[in-house]
Design a protein around this motif. Sequence first.
Motif, mmCIF file in Angstrom:
data_model
loop_
_atom_site.group_PDB
_atom_site.id
_atom_site.type_symbol
_atom_site.label_atom_id
_atom_site.label_comp_id
_atom_site.label_asym_id
_atom_site.label_seq_id
_atom_site.Cartn_x
_atom_site.Cartn_y
_atom_site.Cartn_z
ATOM 1 N N SER A 288 25.923 39.593 42.955
ATOM 2 C CA SER A 288 27.416 38.697 43.116
ATOM 3 C C SER A 288 28.237 39.258 43.106
ATOM 4 N N ILE A 289 29.117 38.604 43.557
ATOM 5 C CA ILE A 289 30.922 39.686 43.600
ATOM 6 C C ILE A 289 31.596 39.793 42.347
ATOM 7 N N ALA A 290 31.512 39.264 41.545
ATOM 8 C CA ALA A 290 31.533 38.611 40.017
ATOM 9 C C ALA A 290 30.846 39.876 39.341
ATOM 10 N N ARG A 291 29.667 40.012 39.139
ATOM 11 C CA ARG A 291 29.167 41.661 38.752
ATOM 12 C C ARG A 291 29.033 42.755 38.953
ATOM 13 N N ILE A 292 29.113 42.915 40.506
ATOM 14 C CA ILE A 292 29.940 43.847 40.978
ATOM 15 C C ILE A 292 30.987 44.477 40.341
ATOM 16 N N ALA A 293 31.921 43.420 40.586
ATOM 17 C CA ALA A 293 33.043 43.700 39.881
ATOM 18 C C ALA A 293 33.650 44.208 38.397
ATOM 19 N N SER A 294 32.112 43.684 37.788
ATOM 20 C CA SER A 294 32.418 43.774 36.192
ATOM 21 C C SER A 294 32.068 45.697 36.781
ATOM 22 N N ASP A 295 31.128 45.353 37.127
ATOM 23 C CA ASP A 295 29.983 46.861 36.991
ATOM 24 C C ASP A 295 30.834 48.242 37.692
ATOM 25 N N VAL A 296 31.690 47.910 37.625
ATOM 26 C CA VAL A 296 32.860 48.844 38.045
ATOM 27 C C VAL A 296 34.274 49.141 37.752
ATOM 28 N N GLY A 297 34.604 48.146 36.400
ATOM 29 C CA GLY A 297 35.881 48.384 35.711
ATOM 30 C C GLY A 297 36.600 47.575 35.663
ATOM 31 N N TYR A 298 36.663 46.007 35.930
ATOM 32 C CA TYR A 298 37.104 45.158 37.180
ATOM 33 C C TYR A 298 37.325 43.708 35.948
ATOM 34 N N GLU A 299 38.289 43.286 35.222
ATOM 35 C CA GLU A 299 37.446 42.016 34.843
ATOM 36 C C GLU A 299 38.089 40.699 35.337
ATOM 37 N N SER A 300 38.566 40.988 36.737
ATOM 38 C CA SER A 300 38.452 39.887 37.834
ATOM 39 C C SER A 300 37.716 40.676 38.743
ATOM 40 N N GLU A 301 37.362 38.980 39.817
ATOM 41 C CA GLU A 301 36.844 38.900 40.716
ATOM 42 C C GLU A 301 37.613 39.690 41.389
ATOM 43 N N ALA A 302 39.085 38.523 41.437
ATOM 44 C CA ALA A 302 40.011 38.816 42.596
ATOM 45 C C ALA A 302 40.915 40.313 42.615
ATOM 46 N N ALA A 303 41.142 40.645 41.332
ATOM 47 C CA ALA A 303 41.049 41.931 41.341
ATOM 48 C C ALA A 303 40.791 42.658 42.291
ATOM 49 N N PHE A 304 39.473 42.699 41.744
ATOM 50 C CA PHE A 304 38.253 43.594 42.659
ATOM 51 C C PHE A 304 38.811 43.304 44.251
ATOM 52 N N SER A 305 38.524 42.387 44.058
ATOM 53 C CA SER A 305 38.392 42.071 45.925
ATOM 54 C C SER A 305 40.002 42.440 46.788
ATOM 55 N N ARG A 306 40.404 42.465 45.541
ATOM 56 C CA ARG A 306 42.345 42.845 46.031
ATOM 57 C C ARG A 306 41.417 44.701 47.109
ATOM 58 N N ALA A 307 41.356 45.101 45.810
ATOM 59 C CA ALA A 307 41.463 46.647 45.560
ATOM 60 C C ALA A 307 40.141 46.969 46.857
ATOM 61 N N PHE A 308 39.355 46.516 46.384
ATOM 62 C CA PHE A 308 38.372 46.370 47.731
ATOM 63 C C PHE A 308 38.893 46.799 49.103
ATOM 64 N N LYS A 309 39.715 45.622 49.522
ATOM 65 C CA LYS A 309 40.099 44.983 50.974
ATOM 66 C C LYS A 309 41.619 46.096 51.345
ATOM 67 N N ARG A 310 42.206 46.602 50.134
ATOM 68 C CA ARG A 310 42.977 47.877 50.209
ATOM 69 C C ARG A 310 42.688 48.881 50.906
ATOM 70 N N SER A 311 41.117 49.154 50.194
ATOM 71 C CA SER A 311 40.503 50.073 51.005
ATOM 72 C C SER A 311 39.755 51.105 51.956
ATOM 73 N N THR A 312 38.797 49.188 51.992
ATOM 74 C CA THR A 312 38.528 48.988 53.539
ATOM 75 C C THR A 312 38.651 48.287 55.073
ATOM 76 N N GLY A 313 39.532 47.647 54.257
ATOM 77 C CA GLY A 313 40.482 46.934 54.732
ATOM 78 C C GLY A 313 39.759 45.815 55.444
ATOM 79 N N LEU A 314 38.337 45.296 54.514
ATOM 80 C CA LEU A 314 37.744 43.950 54.661
ATOM 81 C C LEU A 314 37.448 43.760 52.955
#
Length: 328
Positions: A288-314
């Motif tokens: 899950s996206i929540a699990r991946i977010a945790s695996d790479v050091g993010y406490e929340s799925e929302a913060a991870f999703s924002r960072a990922f979209k800034r990096s890739t555009g998606l």
Amino acid sequence: MKEDILSEVLRSVSLSGAVFFDVAASSPWVAEAPAAASLLPLVMPNAQHLIEYHVITSGFAWATLIDSPEAPVRLAPGSVIMFPQGDLHTLSSRPQMRAEPNVGLFAQPAELSPPFYIEQFGGGPEQTRLICGFLGCDLLPFNPVIQALPRMVHIPDGYTAGDGWLSSLIQAIMTESRRQRVGVDSVLARLSELLFIEVVRSHMESLPDAATGWLAALADPLVGRIIRLLHEHPQRAWTLDTLAREAAVSRTVLVSRFTDRVGVAPMTYLCHWRMQVAAGKLTRGAASIARIASDVGYESEAAFSRAFKRSTGLAPGAWRSRRMAEGA
């Protein structure tokens, strides 16, 4: 340790190889390679980026990087010339020759498989034989190897470099490309990947002590240690203070040294690498996206999703869907 990190990054960016052309030419001759981006749909449609390389197996040639102040490079037997950024370039019997790029060469019938044999006979006495191939890889979210390589990498003594490993690879590519045994495509693909790794290692070993960039940074005792820590434990809640303590230096020294060597600050680098790790998990697994977010050091799925979209555009979910549709 330098090669360990290099191997990890190359695995994460989905490096894949292919040999396409076995060329025999006599002077005068010239071939102008199209920019790699225009060849992606024909050569490796599932790759984000295309690297072109050439191996001179006999005779001599000149390589010219188009629209560059760099002087043409003379290629002797055993030379490997690689264009990591996929730039427009020519190979020719004399320097500064030009020709129209022939994209049609890459649209071979579906029932045929590479390497394709090409003859260019100009009628002159000087004959050259070369093998031309491609390597596909990801650029996004983060590919520090491609970013660190120059537009043209020339290994002039492939037959004799180091302990002979590059020579063995060249000989194996020559043999496989001409014998056309069962499984030749797969063998040539793997040999191309090994050739790229060996070229990168040879380039790293030739860098001066004062060189900057990711490849040079791996050899720096301080910066290399920090990069290893970030790669080994991207999920840790790193701060500049904890990194500085691990490196036994002040925050100021850490940031200055790391930025000078790598080109970005440590925490920016960490974010880039986290996104690359996450992209791999999204592409190759069902977590899950929540699990991946945790695996790479993010406490929340929302913060991870924002960072990922800034990096890739998606957004992460859109990235996964696209990569699955591409057959990644």
